[in-house]
Design an enzyme around this catalytic site. Sequence first.
Site, PDB file in Angstrom:
ATOM      1  N   GLU A   4     -15.625 -10.593   4.692  1.00 24.89           N
ATOM      2  CA  GLU A   4     -14.530 -10.337   3.752  1.00 24.89           C
ATOM      3  C   GLU A   4     -13.945 -11.632   3.208  1.00 24.89           C
ATOM      4  OE1 GLU A   4     -10.592  -7.514   3.688  1.00 24.89           O
ATOM      5  OE2 GLU A   4     -10.758  -8.946   5.348  1.00 24.89           O
TER       6      GLU A   4
ATOM      7  N   GLU B 217     -13.875 -12.976  -4.827  1.00 22.37           N
ATOM      8  CA  GLU B 217     -12.593 -12.615  -5.430  1.00 22.37           C
ATOM      9  C   GLU B 217     -11.396 -12.884  -4.518  1.00 22.37           C
ATOM     10  OE1 GLU B 217     -14.408  -8.611  -3.952  1.00 22.37           O
ATOM     11  OE2 GLU B 217     -15.090 -10.545  -4.749  1.00 22.37           O
TER      12      GLU B 217
ATOM     13  N   LYS C  11     -14.777  -9.133   9.106  1.00 20.54           N
ATOM     14  CA  LYS C  11     -13.782  -9.993   8.473  1.00 20.54           C
ATOM     15  C   LYS C  11     -14.387 -11.325   8.040  1.00 20.54           C
ATOM     16  CE  LYS C  11     -10.001  -7.500   8.685  1.00 20.54           C
ATOM     17  NZ  LYS C  11      -9.298  -7.082   7.450  1.00 20.54           N
TER      18      LYS C  11
ATOM     19  N   GLU D  71       2.204   1.663  -3.412  1.00 19.98           N
ATOM     20  CA  GLU D  71       1.125   2.115  -4.293  1.00 19.98           C
ATOM     21  C   GLU D  71       0.884   3.617  -4.112  1.00 19.98           C
ATOM     22  OE1 GLU D  71      -3.540   1.022  -5.387  1.00 19.98           O
ATOM     23  OE2 GLU D  71      -2.647   0.307  -3.508  1.00 19.98           O
TER      24      GLU D  71
ATOM     25  N   GLU E 245       0.833  -1.209   0.000  1.00 21.70           N
ATOM     26  CA  GLU E 245       0.000   0.000   0.000  1.00 21.70           C
ATOM     27  C   GLU E 245       0.866   1.257   0.000  1.00 21.70           C
ATOM     28  OE1 GLU E 245      -4.148   0.317   1.945  1.00 21.70           O
ATOM     29  OE2 GLU E 245      -2.778   1.200   3.410  1.00 21.70           O
TER      30      GLU E 245
ATOM     31  N   CYS F 231      -9.712  -0.938  15.246  1.00 26.05           N
ATOM     32  CA  CYS F 231      -9.908  -2.367  15.494  1.00 26.05           C
ATOM     33  C   CYS F 231      -9.905  -2.709  16.984  1.00 26.05           C
ATOM     34  CB  CYS F 231      -8.826  -3.172  14.792  1.00 26.05           C
ATOM     35  SG  CYS F 231      -8.726  -2.891  13.016  1.00 26.05           S
TER      36      CYS F 231
ATOM     37  N   CYS G 282      -7.795  -1.536   4.407  1.00 24.95           N
ATOM     38  CA  CYS G 282      -7.607  -2.615   5.380  1.00 24.95           C
ATOM     39  C   CYS G 282      -8.902  -3.033   6.068  1.00 24.95           C
ATOM     40  CB  CYS G 282      -6.600  -2.190   6.445  1.00 24.95           C
ATOM     41  SG  CYS G 282      -4.957  -1.881   5.790  1.00 24.95           S
TER      42      CYS G 282
ATOM     43  N   SER H 209      -7.182   2.010  -2.196  1.00 25.89           N
ATOM     44  CA  SER H 209      -5.993   1.248  -2.517  1.00 25.89           C
ATOM     45  C   SER H 209      -6.412  -0.130  -3.008  1.00 25.89           C
ATOM     46  CB  SER H 209      -5.110   1.102  -1.274  1.00 25.89           C
ATOM     47  OG  SER H 209      -4.131   0.112  -1.458  1.00 25.89           O
TER      48      SER H 209
END
Length: 569
Positions: A361, A366, A358, A280, A277, A505, A299, A319
Site C-alpha cells: 500500500e 498515488e 501495508k 463520507e 469515512e 488485523c 482501511c 470509501s
Amino acid sequence: MVNFTINGRELSAPKGTTVLAAAEKAGIPIPHLCFLKDINEIAACRMCMVEVEGTERLVPACNTEILEGMVIQTNSPRVREARKTNLRLILSQHNSNCTVCVRSGNCELQKLSHDMNIHYQPYEVQPERARLDLSVPIVREASKCVKCMRCVQVCDKIQGMHIWDVAGTGSRTTVDVSYNRYLKNTDCTFCGQCVTHCPTGALTVRDDTNKVFWALADPEVTVVVQVAPAVRVAWAESFGLPPKQATAGRMVAALKRIGFDYVFDTNFAADLTIMEEGSEFVERFTHRGRHRWPMFTSCCPGWVKFLKTQYPAYAEHLSTAKSPQQMFGAVAKSYFAERQGLDPRKVFVVSIMPCSAKKAECELPEMNDACGDPDVDAVLTTREMCRLFRSDCIVPADLEEAEFDSPLGTGTGAAVIFGATGGVMDAALRSAYYLVTGKNPDPDAFQAVRGSKPWREATFNIPGAGDVRVAAVSGLGNTRKLMEAIDSGDAEYDFVEVMACPGGCAGGGGQPIHEGMEMAGSRGDKLWKLDAKAELRFSHENPDVQALYRAYLKAPLSERAHHLLHTKQ
C-alpha cells in the site's frame, strides 16, 4: 463411541475421530509437519506415521480414522526409524542454513529435527534453486520449501485466491505460483496468511529493517514511527512477557531506545479515518440517490486490491478515505512537519503494522499527497519490530514505560478496535450517530457487529437518518461469498466493513507466528477490553484530531482534507 488402544492405554473416542486427534486428546503427542485441521489433512509429509496391529504398512495418523478394537503404537522402533528416514529425505531437499533464516527458533522442521535427534544427514543435500523477488512483500525461497501444501490449501480454502499450486513432476515436484506466473503478476492481495501458516522459512514477508536502520543513522533525517492498534496486543508474545509487562508503554519505550525521534500512535489516524469515512458515509446516506450502494470501508489494502481485481465494477463503492496508515503519513509530512519546522522531504515515516499488505500500500504511486515523496517510507511488521528490538540488544521487560509523543499520539477506544474484525464498523457507527444527531450513542450500542462469526449483519436506527443496514466480514473466502450475495441481490446493505485476514488485523500476516494456534480471537478480545476501559470512546472526541481540524484541515471532507486524506477514485 469407538474403543481402541494407544501405547497400551485403553481409550475411547467418537466414531470418525482420527488417530492424531484421539492421541492428542489423550495427551499422546504424534509429530506432524503438514497437518492443519480442516484445511490440510493430506498426509503429505508422512511424519505422523503410526503402527497399527494387523496392518502391514504404517499409516498416517492425521487422516486415518479410529476403528473399534484398533491397537496402535505411536513410537515403536519401526515407527521411529520410518520417521527419521522420512525427515532426512525432506531435509535432503531443504536449505538448512538455519543461522541466517528468519524462522530459526520458530520453525517446525527445525523443531522436528531436534526432537527426533537428527544429527547427521546420510543423503546428498540438493535443495531447489531459489529465485528471490524482493519487489513484492511476500518472498518465496524455494530452497526451503518442504512441499507440505499448507500455503496452497490456506490460499484456496480460506482466502479463495488460488495463488499457489503444485508445479513439476517426480523429483522436480515443488510448490510455486500457479500457472507459471510471477507473484507480482497475479491478483495476490499480499495478506500473508500463507506466510503465517508455512512451517518453515519458505514463505516470508520481505524484511525492510535495514532501510529503517539507515534512516535512523542519518543525522539529517527526522524518523517518525507510528504503531498500529493490533500490534500492541501481539508484540510481547515474541518475548514471552506476562500481561502486566506486555503494555503499549513498554513497547513505546523500546522504540524510543532504538532511536526513533518521535513515536506516535496509529490510533490517532484511526480516529481521523472515522471522522473522514464516517462523514463520507453520512453524506452519501443522506443523499442516497447520488450514489451506488453499499459503501465499503477502505482501511484494509488486501481487501481493496481484492475488490479491484475480483469485482472491479464495485470499485466506486469504496470509501475514498485512505487507510489510517496513509492518513498518518500525509499528516506527518504536512501538518506535523510545518508545526515542527521540518523539511517534509527529510521526514522519514515508518509504520509498524500487523499486516504484510501495508508494504504494498505505501508503495502505490498515488500515496504521495503531502510533498510528492511517499507519505509512508517504510512498513515493518510486528515480527520485524521484534527483530529490531533483539538486534539492538533491547530487553523490553527491563524498560520503564513511556508515553506516545504528541500531537499525533492520542487515541480513543473507538480507534483501538480497528485491529479487531467489526471494529471499524462499530467505531464508524458511533461517530455517524453523533454527526447526524449531535448526541453520543451508547458506545456499546453496536455490539451486533462484534464477535467471531466471520460474516455478521445487523440493522441500526439513527434518528433523523433512518435504518442503516450493515455487515462486517473477515477472510477473503468469506468476502467472496458476501460479494456474490450482493451481486445476486440476495443481500442488501448500506455500509460494509471487510478485513482480508480472518479475525481482522489481530490475525494479520505480519503478526507473531504460533504453530497450530490461531490467535486472532484472543488478541481481538484484548482490543475490545482496551476500548471498554478507555477514557474516550468516540473518535470525534479525540483532542488531537479536534486540534488538527481547527488549525489545519478546518472540517471533515474539506478541500485540504480531500487532498491529503482521500484517494481520487
